[in-house]
Design an enzyme around this catalytic site. Structure first.
Site, mmCIF file in Angstrom:
data_model
loop_
_atom_site.group_PDB
_atom_site.id
_atom_site.type_symbol
_atom_site.label_atom_id
_atom_site.label_comp_id
_atom_site.label_asym_id
_atom_site.label_seq_id
_atom_site.Cartn_x
_atom_site.Cartn_y
_atom_site.Cartn_z
ATOM 1 C CG ASN A 62 11.736 7.151 25.876
ATOM 2 O OD1 ASN A 62 12.863 7.619 25.842
ATOM 3 N ND2 ASN A 62 11.162 6.584 24.839
ATOM 4 C CD GLU A 75 7.821 14.285 27.723
ATOM 5 O OE1 GLU A 75 8.007 13.064 27.920
ATOM 6 O OE2 GLU A 75 7.480 14.737 26.624
ATOM 7 C CB CYS A 115 3.794 14.020 29.394
ATOM 8 S SG CYS A 115 4.686 12.460 29.499
HETATM 9 N N1 THU Z 1 7.334 9.258 24.810
HETATM 10 C C1 THU Z 1 7.882 10.124 25.721
HETATM 11 O O1 THU Z 1 8.872 9.809 26.395
HETATM 12 N N2 THU Z 1 7.301 11.335 25.856
HETATM 13 C C2 THU Z 1 6.206 11.759 25.178
HETATM 14 O O2 THU Z 1 5.703 12.837 25.440
HETATM 15 C C3 THU Z 1 5.663 10.938 24.108
HETATM 16 C C4 THU Z 1 6.196 9.574 23.987
HETATM 17 C C5 THU Z 1 7.920 7.932 24.680
HETATM 18 C C6 THU Z 1 7.041 6.798 25.130
HETATM 19 C C7 THU Z 1 7.580 5.646 24.336
HETATM 20 O O3 THU Z 1 8.677 5.094 25.035
HETATM 21 C C8 THU Z 1 8.088 6.283 23.058
HETATM 22 O O4 THU Z 1 8.212 7.671 23.315
HETATM 23 C C9 THU Z 1 7.173 6.088 21.855
HETATM 24 O O5 THU Z 1 5.877 6.494 22.122
#
Ligand code: THU
Length: 160
Positions: A62, A75, A115
């Site tokens: 992320n 993702e 996602c």
């Molecule tokens: N996040 C992801 O990378 N994937 C997900 O499926 C859910 C959330 C990240 C987004 C944000 O940077 C952090 O997790 C908190 O929501």
């Protein structure tokens, strides 16, 4: 009128040793990718690793932003890169490791709705299931045999 029932099935493994070697490897890669996440606002780090049919493994994590909605989940970071660099390679599976740096996350963390929608696009494009494996920073690992299983009745190109 009619009623429609949709069922999702998951397999939950107690430990990584119960999984095949390629899946164990992919989860380890996702955990490594998680360590490099840029998540200064949420401190919730997510790593994703996907394996292509040609054996290439693509990583993502992320990427947050001071303007919160401009950030991107792990993702989608991974799958958009795969789509950009290897548009004709089938994606066999994706592993996702997620967890806060503040609290231990020991339950499997499933992908968010946005996602799921993005992953679904590529599953439909390749006409082959994309297996998913997801976990917290330790503990159980959940698996889904396809994206469709976690996003049934999807909004797709057939409705446009
Ligand atoms: N996040 C992801 O990378 N994937 C997900 O499926 C859910 C959330 C990240 C987004 C944000 O940077 C952090 O997790 C908190 O929501």
């Amino acid at each position: 009128m009619k009623k429609i029932k949709i069922e999702s099935k998951f397999i939950v493994y107690d430990s990584i040793e119960e999984l095949t070697i390629p899946v164990q490897k992919l989860l380890k890669k996702a955990a490594e990718a998680r360590e490099k996440a840029y998540a200064p606002y949420s401190q919730f780090l997510v790593g994703a690793a996907l394996e292509l049919e040609n054996g290439v493994i693509i990583l993502g994590n992320n990427q947050e932003n001071a303007s919160y909605p401009s950030g991107l989940c792990a993702e989608r970071t991974a799958i958009y890169y795969a789509g950009a660099e290897f548009p004709n390679q089938k994606i066999l599976r994706m592993a996702i490791v997620a967890g806060s740096t503040k609290n231990p996350t020991t339950k499997p963390i499933p992908p968010c709705g946005a996602c799921r929608q993005a992953l679904s696009e590529y599953e439909l494009k390749q006409s082959n299931p994309l297996e998913l494996y997801f976990m917290g920073t330790s503990g159980e690992i959940a698996s889904s045999k396809s994206v469709e299983n976690i996003l049934p009745w999807v909004f797709d190109k057939t409705v446009l």
